[in-house]
Enzyme design. Structure first.
Site, PDB file in Angstrom:
ATOM      1  CG  ASP A  41      29.397  -1.113   0.222  1.00  0.00           C
ATOM      2  OD1 ASP A  41      28.513  -2.380   1.111  1.00  0.00           O
ATOM      3  OD2 ASP A  41      29.524  -2.235  -0.633  1.00  0.00           O
ATOM      4  CD  GLU A  63      31.032  -2.117   4.139  1.00  0.00           C
ATOM      5  OE1 GLU A  63      30.759  -3.002   4.402  1.00  0.00           O
ATOM      6  OE2 GLU A  63      32.147  -2.032   3.068  1.00  0.00           O
ATOM      7  CB  CYS A  74      17.074   5.256   1.946  1.00  0.00           C
ATOM      8  SG  CYS A  74      16.307   6.346   0.266  1.00  0.00           S
ATOM      9  CB  CYS A 100      13.740  10.285   1.819  1.00  0.00           C
ATOM     10  SG  CYS A 100      13.921   7.805   1.541  1.00  0.00           S
ATOM     11  CB  CYS A 128      13.999   4.885  -2.016  1.00  0.00           C
ATOM     12  SG  CYS A 128      13.272   5.510  -1.118  1.00  0.00           S
ATOM     13  CB  CYS A 134      12.846   9.999  -1.657  1.00  0.00           C
ATOM     14  SG  CYS A 134      14.420   8.669  -1.622  1.00  0.00           S
ATOM     15  CG  ASP A 155      27.404  -3.378  -3.126  1.00  0.00           C
ATOM     16  OD1 ASP A 155      26.682  -3.643  -2.397  1.00  0.00           O
ATOM     17  OD2 ASP A 155      27.856  -3.930  -4.410  1.00  0.00           O
TER      18      ASP A 155
HETATM   19 ZN   LIG Z   1      14.176   6.724  -0.129  1.00  0.00          ZN
END
Ligand SMILES: [Zn+2]
Length: 401
Positions: free
Chosen positions: A184, A268, A320, A323, A338, A341, A348
Site C-alpha cells: 500500500d 495499487e 476489512c 471478514c 472491525c 470480526c 495501511d
Molecule cells: Zn472484519
C-alpha cells in the site's frame, strides 16, 4: 517490453554549441508547427496531421537553410512530439478531465532531442551522433539488446544519452510462487507491506521539498532577464537534478529488495489511485517516486520470471481484510477496527492485505492455480513464515482455495 538505459555524456565546447543550437532549432520548429495547427484551425476549421507536417519539412529546409544541419529524423521526431501532446489533449477532453491545450515551448522547457531510428552509433567509449560528432560516453553498465531510439537530454548542467531498448524475456521460465506480498503506497509512510513492515519516506523527501520551495521563491523575485535570475535558475535546476538521482536510488534499492524476496508482488494501480485520492494530499515528490517504484517493480520482476500485478485500489482501505465487511473511516483515522470480526490493526496494513488478496485473485484469473501450489502449501503448513498473524492467514487460505 521497452526499457530505458541512461548514460552520462561529456561534450566538448564545439559539440555543446552545436547541440544547444540544434535543440533551439527544434524548439522553434515545435512552436512553428503548433502555430500552423492553430492557424489552420482558426482559418478553415481544418486540422493538419503530423504526416502532412512531416511532408512539409523539405520545403521548410529550403526557406530556412539552417535546418539542413539538423538530422532529418530528429526534426520528424519534433513533429511527432507535438502530435503526441495533441493526442493527450484530446484524450483528456474525452475523459472530461482538465484539458490543458498544448502550449508554446519557452527556452527552459525544451531540453532534449531524439534520434528515433538512426543517426547514432556506439563505438567503444564514444557515441557517434550524426551531424554532431563523436561524444565521450560513460558506459557504466553494458547495453543488452537492440537500441531503438536515442534521446539526448540536458538535466541541470549535465548531459545524458537515454537509449530505449526492446527486451525479450521469452527464454526466462516463470518461477513457482512461494512468497507473495501486497504493497500500500501512502504519504505517512512511503509504503506499508502486508507483512506489517512500514517503509518510511526518506527524510530528504521533505527536506528537498522545503529547499526547492525556498529557492523557487527566490527565483520568482529576481528581475526578468537579469544575470541573477540566470544564476538562480541554475541553482534550482541543480536541486531538481539531485532530487531525481536520490529518488532513483531509493526506488531502485527498495524494488530490488522486494523483487529478490517475493515471487508475487501486488501493488495499487496508480492511474486509478490518482483518480480516487484527494488532490490536496498530492505531493509531487512522492507522486513521482511511486511511479518510478512501480515501473521498476514491473521490469525487475519481468526480468527474472516473477510477477508484479497492479490492482485497483478502490475500497482497499475501507474493506476489512478479516471478514470483508466495509468499515467506513475518514482519512485521519489511522486504525482499522472491525466490529464484526474484531480485528484491530493499522489502517495501511489492512489495505495492503486487501491489495495482496486482489493480487492473488488477479494472478489466478490470468494464470490459473499453476505455480501457486507451493504458496498454498506454505500457507497451510508454515504460514507464520509468510505472515506473522495467524488470523490473517486463515482468511488468505479462504480466498486462495
Ligand atoms: Zn472484519
Amino acid at each position: 517490453m521497452t526499457r530505458t538505459f541512461k548514460y552520462r555524456i561529456y561534450l566538448n565546447k564545439k559539440q555543446l554549441q552545436k547541440l544547444l543550437s540544434d535543440i533551439e532549432l527544434c524548439r522553434r520548429l515545435y512552436n512553428i508547427a503548433l502555430e500552423q495547427k492553430i492557424f489552420a484551425y482558426k482559418q478553415s476549421r481544418k486540422s493538419i496531421s503530423c504526416y502532412d507536417q512531416i511532408n512539409q519539412l523539405p520545403e521548410l529546409k529550403k526557406s530556412f537553410p539552417e535546418y539542413q544541419s539538423v538530422h532529418s529524423q530528429t526534426q520528424q521526431d519534433v513533429l511527432r512530439r507535438l502530435d503526441k501532446s495533441f493526442k493527450a489533449f484530446f484524450g483528456r477532453i474525452e475523459k472530461h478531465q482538465k484539458a490543458g491545450f498544448p502550449h508554446f515551448k519557452g527556452r527552459d522547457s525544451y531540453n532534449s532531442i531524439c534520434y528515433p531510428q538512426s543517426g547514432f552509433e556506439i563505438k567503444g567509449n564514444k557515441l557517434h551522433l550524426s551531424k554532431i560528432g563523436n561524444i565521450k560516453i560513460k558506459l557504466h553498465r553494458p547495453i543488452k539488446g537492440t537500441i531503438k531510439t536515442c534521446l539526448i537530454i540536458k538535466e541541470g548542467n549535465q548531459w545524458y544519452a537515454c537509449f530505449s531498448l526492446e527486451i525479450k524475456n521469452k527464454e526466462i521460465e516463470n518461477r513457482p510462487i512461494k512468497t507473495a506480498i501486497g504493497i500500500d503506497l501512502g504519504l505517512d509512510s512511503f509504503a506499508t507491506l502486508s507483512n506489517g513492515e512500514k517503509i518510511d519516506n526518506p527524510r530528504w523527501f521533505r527536506n528537498s521539498e522545503i529547499k526547492l520551495a525556498r529557492q523557487q521563491r527566490w527565483l520568482s523575485r529576481k528581475k526578468k532577464d537579469s544575470n541573477n535570475r540566470k544564476k538562480q535558475k541554475k541553482i534550482v535546476a541543480k536541486i531538481h537534478c539531485k532530487i531525481r538521482s536520490q529518488r532513483n536510488d531509493f526506488t531502485h534499492k527498495l524494488s530490488r529488495r522486494l523483487v529478490d524476496k517475493y515471487e508475487l508482488i501486488a501493488y495499487e494501480d496508480l492511474a486509478v489511485k490518482n483518480m480516487v485520492k484527494n488532490r490536496y494530499l498530492a505531493k509531487s515528490i512522492s507522486d513521482v517516486a511511486w511511479n518510478g517504484f512501480c515501473q521498476k517493480l514491473l521490469y525487475k520482476t519481468d526480468e527474472c520470471g516473477k510477477y508484479a500485478l497492479p490492482v485497483s485500489p478502490r475500497n482497499t482501505s475501507q474493506i476489512c481484510s478479516g471478514c470483508g465487511e466495509i468499515v467506513h473511516k475518514a482519512l485521519w483515522v489511522r486504525r482499522h477496527k472491525c466490529s464484526k470480526c474484531g480485528i484491530d490493526m493499522d489502517r495501511d496494513e489492512n489495505a495492503s492485505i486487501n491489495i495482496l488478496k486482489l493480487g492473488i485473485e488477479e494472478y489466478r484469473r490470468n494464470y490459473g492455480n499453476q505455480r501457486l501450489g507451493s504458496l498454498l502449501n506454505r500457507l497451510n503448513h508454515e504460514p507464520r513464515s509468510l505472515f506473522p498473524h495467524r488470523e490473517r492467514v486463515v482468511h488468505l487460505i479462504k480466498i486462495v482455495e
